[in-house]
Enzyme design. Structure first.
Site, mmCIF file in Angstrom:
data_model
loop_
_atom_site.group_PDB
_atom_site.id
_atom_site.type_symbol
_atom_site.label_atom_id
_atom_site.label_comp_id
_atom_site.label_asym_id
_atom_site.label_seq_id
_atom_site.Cartn_x
_atom_site.Cartn_y
_atom_site.Cartn_z
ATOM 1 N N ALA A 52 65.645 95.285 -22.146
ATOM 2 C CA ALA A 52 66.901 94.963 -21.592
ATOM 3 C C ALA A 52 67.057 93.417 -21.939
ATOM 4 O O ALA A 52 66.087 92.630 -22.134
ATOM 5 C CB ALA A 52 66.686 95.043 -19.956
ATOM 6 N N GLY A 92 61.778 98.117 -21.707
ATOM 7 C CA GLY A 92 62.717 99.404 -21.806
ATOM 8 C C GLY A 92 62.608 100.111 -23.020
ATOM 9 O O GLY A 92 62.925 101.287 -23.004
ATOM 10 N N GLU A 95 59.714 102.248 -23.165
ATOM 11 C CA GLU A 95 59.936 103.428 -22.110
ATOM 12 C C GLU A 95 60.915 104.400 -22.847
ATOM 13 O O GLU A 95 60.717 105.628 -22.414
ATOM 14 C CB GLU A 95 60.536 102.667 -20.825
ATOM 15 C CG GLU A 95 59.469 101.857 -20.020
ATOM 16 C CD GLU A 95 60.117 101.260 -18.741
ATOM 17 O OE1 GLU A 95 61.148 100.485 -18.933
ATOM 18 O OE2 GLU A 95 59.526 101.411 -17.700
ATOM 19 N N GLU A 115 57.348 93.365 -18.971
ATOM 20 C CA GLU A 115 57.967 93.048 -17.753
ATOM 21 C C GLU A 115 57.130 92.284 -16.631
ATOM 22 O O GLU A 115 57.640 91.237 -16.168
ATOM 23 C CB GLU A 115 58.384 94.455 -17.057
ATOM 24 C CG GLU A 115 59.530 95.095 -17.809
ATOM 25 C CD GLU A 115 58.986 96.080 -18.887
ATOM 26 O OE1 GLU A 115 57.922 96.051 -19.366
ATOM 27 O OE2 GLU A 115 59.860 97.173 -19.003
HETATM 28 C C1 LIG Z 1 67.034 102.317 -29.482
HETATM 29 C C2 LIG Z 1 65.937 102.038 -28.354
HETATM 30 C C3 LIG Z 1 66.568 101.971 -27.053
HETATM 31 C C4 LIG Z 1 66.033 100.931 -26.094
HETATM 32 C C5 LIG Z 1 66.675 100.758 -24.855
HETATM 33 C C6 LIG Z 1 66.498 99.639 -24.015
HETATM 34 C C7 LIG Z 1 66.952 99.678 -22.453
HETATM 35 C C8 LIG Z 1 66.399 98.758 -21.614
HETATM 36 C C9 LIG Z 1 66.711 99.141 -20.119
HETATM 37 C C10 LIG Z 1 66.120 98.666 -19.474
HETATM 38 C C11 LIG Z 1 64.828 98.128 -19.355
HETATM 39 C C12 LIG Z 1 64.370 97.200 -18.343
HETATM 40 C C13 LIG Z 1 63.096 96.342 -18.638
HETATM 41 C C14 LIG Z 1 62.942 95.539 -19.819
HETATM 42 O O1 LIG Z 1 63.263 95.983 -20.831
HETATM 43 S S1 LIG Z 1 62.540 93.874 -19.479
HETATM 44 C C15 LIG Z 1 62.619 93.036 -21.027
HETATM 45 C C16 LIG Z 1 61.556 93.417 -21.609
HETATM 46 N N1 LIG Z 1 61.449 92.583 -22.947
HETATM 47 C C17 LIG Z 1 60.960 91.300 -23.078
HETATM 48 O O2 LIG Z 1 60.497 90.827 -22.063
HETATM 49 C C18 LIG Z 1 61.028 90.794 -24.305
HETATM 50 C C19 LIG Z 1 61.056 89.203 -24.324
HETATM 51 N N2 LIG Z 1 61.348 88.678 -25.728
HETATM 52 C C20 LIG Z 1 60.286 88.315 -26.456
HETATM 53 O O3 LIG Z 1 59.074 88.605 -26.254
HETATM 54 C C21 LIG Z 1 60.697 87.730 -27.775
HETATM 55 O O4 LIG Z 1 61.715 86.977 -27.647
HETATM 56 C C22 LIG Z 1 60.615 88.833 -28.827
HETATM 57 C C23 LIG Z 1 61.506 89.985 -28.719
HETATM 58 C C24 LIG Z 1 59.295 89.197 -29.289
HETATM 59 C C25 LIG Z 1 61.105 87.909 -30.088
HETATM 60 O O5 LIG Z 1 60.390 86.842 -30.164
HETATM 61 P P1 LIG Z 1 60.903 85.831 -31.427
HETATM 62 O O6 LIG Z 1 61.229 86.394 -32.714
HETATM 63 O O7 LIG Z 1 59.951 84.591 -31.445
HETATM 64 O O8 LIG Z 1 62.411 85.115 -30.915
HETATM 65 P P2 LIG Z 1 62.484 84.216 -29.486
HETATM 66 O O9 LIG Z 1 61.613 84.689 -28.474
HETATM 67 O O10 LIG Z 1 63.078 82.937 -29.964
HETATM 68 O O11 LIG Z 1 63.823 85.122 -29.378
HETATM 69 C C26 LIG Z 1 65.318 84.821 -29.938
HETATM 70 C C27 LIG Z 1 66.370 84.940 -29.116
HETATM 71 O O12 LIG Z 1 66.542 86.192 -28.297
HETATM 72 C C28 LIG Z 1 66.489 85.662 -26.821
HETATM 73 N N3 LIG Z 1 65.789 86.943 -26.443
HETATM 74 C C29 LIG Z 1 64.624 87.611 -26.546
HETATM 75 N N4 LIG Z 1 64.307 88.802 -26.032
HETATM 76 C C30 LIG Z 1 65.348 88.557 -24.881
HETATM 77 C C31 LIG Z 1 65.588 89.553 -23.852
HETATM 78 N N5 LIG Z 1 64.840 90.521 -23.712
HETATM 79 N N6 LIG Z 1 66.737 89.248 -23.189
HETATM 80 C C32 LIG Z 1 67.437 88.068 -23.449
HETATM 81 N N7 LIG Z 1 67.281 87.341 -24.329
HETATM 82 C C33 LIG Z 1 66.196 87.447 -25.072
HETATM 83 C C34 LIG Z 1 65.495 84.286 -26.809
HETATM 84 O O13 LIG Z 1 66.062 83.926 -25.616
HETATM 85 C C35 LIG Z 1 66.004 83.703 -27.812
HETATM 86 O O14 LIG Z 1 67.162 83.089 -27.855
HETATM 87 P P3 LIG Z 1 67.454 81.695 -27.433
HETATM 88 O O15 LIG Z 1 66.744 80.829 -28.382
HETATM 89 O O16 LIG Z 1 69.014 81.271 -27.501
HETATM 90 O O17 LIG Z 1 67.155 81.531 -26.086
#
Ligand SMILES: CCCCCCCC/C=C\C=C\CC(=O)SCCNC(=O)CCNC(=O)[C@H](O)C(C)(C)COP(=O)(O)OP(=O)(O)OC[C@H]1O[C@@H](n2cnc3c(N)ncnc32)[C@H](O)[C@@H]1OP(=O)(O)O
Length: 717
Positions: A52, A92, A95, A115
């Protein structure tokens, strides 16, 4: 699949509601269409899903559990659903994959339920499905740490059914075609029992104790264990209800907001800005193909280890053979330990090859390095002598970095013929472990030099934070009033263990006195002697508890005079089992010493409660933070928070000192500082900073707006 491939592709960070709706519509359409025999779910652009949009959790229209019905829909499909996992499947995203009947992953994909790292737990039934698939120990490990696991490990755990080197989508379609017509019941995780453990109860109890100990007040890991426990004790639907309940608790705890703030703050500080408009967007780094480290004391050894781990060839230099051999031995030991930790992983450490790591006493060998990090002890004259030498020996483009924790970068740069290439790189001990790298620009430091230092931080897997030049920079400058208050509290009646306890209960990894014993009291003593605050250069007739008209505590100096330097001498603010021992025990000698000290100086000892201890230590640190912001030494409160979380053991679930101040409420911080300042008018650190007062006067705007209230653009930025 069949008539035409039904690909439901999704990218979690786009309009979330629309995406979920599209996923649901696609699934329902596929289910209703008799010509569709199977479904494959993949992401776009080589990424399954990062989960998410984290920003959504703090918004009032949050969507925490809205994913659950879709995961159930996937799982209950009468047609096989296969997930094609490329890039990442996180939160998510994973999941969703757990709802699928089969999972195919690319060999380079990573999976996880992170999470917990943003103060939550997997709220779309992940805590109930994962233990059913891979067993409680592995599931608990993934859920309570949030770690990302590589596809190879996921295969071993049974999290995925297949890994492929080539086209994941084609492989998933192949698998989908193969399983058409096979029974789906055994593939529906919600119907599976959680694999039994002979000692499940004891295992869960121990897991809870372990996460509580490590979490230091952070709720999410503990609630993750409770959710997994529910999976082991209740039927699936009841477990889901419990998961939802616990998710709700976390969402409203305040800790989730703090951790999510910290996630974005860490990313925000990459967008650095410096004087004259230079910034991350315009400055390009220079390549660092070879580096050198001068001085193989504690810091130098850690820095060499970090560079080797980052695969950067290093020349390690010491002043003579005796120190060199000692340093070499210590570095090799550290590297061997690191190599052992990495065993079995994809990367190996190549440190026996002299082309990768060379030890020398010959300065001339530094002639071809791209970057030098000087890590000798904190002595301006010595540092200047070294930098003078470096500017003669190093090639014209080489970057000259100093690992000072407080000294003036401009003065060091003045000893060279290239001040634009001189920059502070303040590592934290142990340097191969701690994530923070404070990067300090001087008056002449070029944008290229800053960009190169930031690039170095990234290569070393550290968080680089760019700050301006002032005594102590950001981290140590904020630490001075904090430690000063801690010592004043001892003068007034408290004890080291009481002060430490309050701050450790708050969530600090280690209280100020344990920290001081660990770092060595002699370090500060040397610095105070150099500043003329104590020792032979102190002017005769200076009052014992006053310097320059301000309150001063000679307590740390008196301990040093007794040879009590902390852990290294077995005695400091605490006593230890032996010199070099690590177990701190309250010391009756010190208690007597404090009583005598109070008698000598006519101080009436009083009981000091926990609130006063906490407020005086933390609010004085925060107050200094406002001064730093007002002076333009840092470009925003996020910088201070990232520094404190990554370098000073500040509890991440409290978001950093400035975020914490915003949650306490700026009017309260101001009122308390005013109260303590009135009681201690000779302590400037307690006098409320003008910027804090101004923010309160404009009704305490949100933290992200603070900097816009600085009336004049600071000369530093
Ligand atoms: C087809 C599949 C369907 C899937 C459906 C999904 C539906 C989800 C619904 C509900 C879910 C609820 C629970 C959750 O999912 S909570 C979120 C869990 N995820 C995370 O915690 C991931 C966090 N992100 C990371 O670990 C990293 O960013 C990563 C994805 C590994 C990428 O790393 P890297 O390549 O080093 O890049 P950056 O970390 O610099 O990120 C790039 C920019 O993207 C922004 N970012 C990344 N993840 C998120 C996020 N989850 N939400 C919002 N923004 C995100 C990050 O801030 C960077 O942007 P900026 O430089 O402008 O700050």
């Amino acid at each position: 699949l069949s008539k035409s491939s039904q690909i439901v592709s999704g990218l979690a960070l786009i309009t979330f509601k629309l995406f979920l709706q599209a996923l649901e519509d696609g699934l329902k359409k596929a289910d209703a269409d008799p010509s569709v025999k199977a479904v494959m779910i993949c992401g776009e652009n080589g990424k399954f899903s990062a989960g998410a949009d984290i920003r959504g959790f703090s918004s009032p229209k949050r969507h925490g559990v809205a994913l659950s019905p879709i995961v159930s829909l996937i799982e209950s499909s009468e047609k096989p659903v296969v997930a094609a996992i490329e890039g990442v499947a996180l939160g998510g995203g994973l999941e969703v994959a757990l709802g699928c009947h089969y999972r195919v992953a690319h060999a380079k994909a990573r999976m996880g339920l992170p999470e917990v790292t943003i103060g939550l737990l997997p709220g779309a039934e992940g805590t109930q499905r994962l233990p059913r698939l891979i067993g409680v120990p592995a599931a608990l490990d993934m859920i309570t740490t949030g770690k990302h696991i590589p596809a190879t490990e996921a295969l071993k755990l049974g999290l995925v059914d297949e890994i492929v080197e080539e086209n994941t989508i084609e492989a998933a379609i192949r698998l989908a075609n193969k399983v058409i017509g096979q029974p789906l019941e055994p593939r529906r995780l919600s119907l599976k029992p959680v694999p039994k453990l002979p000692n499940m109860e004891a295992f869960l109890r121990e897991a809870l104790v372990k996460v509580k100990r490590q979490a230091r007040g952070c709720l999410a890991p503990e609630l993750c264990v409770q959710a997994v426990r529910a999976a082991t004790e209740r039927p699936f639907a009841e477990g889901v209800r419990r998961e939802r309940e616990l998710f709700g608790l976390l969402l409203s705890s305040g800790q989730a907001q703090a951790l999510q703030y910290a996630f974005f703050a860490e990313r925000a500080v990459r967008r650095w800005a410096a004087p004259g408009g230079a910034s991350w967007s315009s400055a390009a780094p220079q390549p660092v193909r070879k580096a050198a480290v001068i001085g193989l004391g504690t810091m130098g050894r850690g820095i060499v280890t970090s560079l080797v781990k980052a695969n950067i060839p290093v020349v390690a230099l010491e002043q003579d053979l005796e120190y060199l051999n000692k340093g070499r031995k210590a570095v090799m030991l550290l590297l061997e330990r690191e190599a052992m930790k990495m065993e079995g992983g994809a990367q190996t450490l190549d440190f026996h090859n002299p082309a990768r790591l060379q030890f020398t006493v010959d300065f001339d060998l530094l002639c071809d390095v791209d970057l030098v990090i000087e890590a000798v002890f904190e002595n301006m004259a010595l540092k200047k002598e070294i930098f003078h030498k470096l500017s003669k020996i190093c090639k014209p483009g080489a970057l000259l970095c100093t690992n000072t924790s407080a000294l003036n970068i401009d003065e060091i740069a003045s000893a060279t013929n290239r001040p634009q290439q001189v920059i502070g790189t303040h590592f934290f001990s142990p340097a191969h472990v701690m994530r923070l790298l404070e990067i300090i620009y001087g008056r002449h430091t070029s944008p290229t030099a800053i960009a190169t230092a930031m690039q170095l931080a990234k290569a070393l897997k550290k968080v680089g934070v760019v700050v301006g030049n002032c005594f102590g920079f950001v981290g140590n400058r904020m630490m001075f009033p904090y430690v000063q208050q801690a010592v004043f509290l001892l003068e007034e009646g408290s004890r080291p263990e009481a002060v430490d306890q309050v701050l450790e209960d708050f969530g600090f990894k280690i209280g100020p006195f344990r920290m001081s014993d660990l770092a060595g009291l002699d370090v500060g003593w040397r610095s105070r002697k150099e500043q003329g605050l104590t020792g032979p250069s102190l002017a005769a007739g200076t009052p014992a508890r006053q310097r320059h008209g301000q309150r001063y505590s000679p307590l740390p100096d008196l301990l040093c005079e007794q040879g009590r330097f902390g852990q290294k001498t077995g005695k400091g603010w605490y006593q230890y089992e032996r010199a070099g021992g690590r177990t701190a025990t309250p010391d009756p000698w010190l208690h007597d010493f404090l009583s005598q000290y109070r008698d000598t100086h006519g101080i009436q000892s009083r009981f000091i409660d926990q609130e006063e201890i906490l407020e005086r230590c933390l609010f004085s640190l925060i107050n200094e933070g406002f001064a730093i912001l007002a002076e333009g030494i840092a470009s925003g409160p996020e910088h201070l928070d990232v520094i404190y979380i990554n370098g000073y053991g500040w509890p991440k679930h409290r978001g950093g000192p400035m975020f914490y101040a915003s949650t306490v409420g700026l009017p309260r911080v101001l009122a308390k500082l005013q109260k303590y300042s009135e009681a201690h008018p000779d302590v400037p650190g307690l006098r409320p900073n003008a910027f804090l007062k101004k923010l309160v006067a404009v009704r305490s705007p949100p933290l992200k707006e603070w900097m816009s209230y600085l009336s004049h653009q600071s000369p530093k930025l």
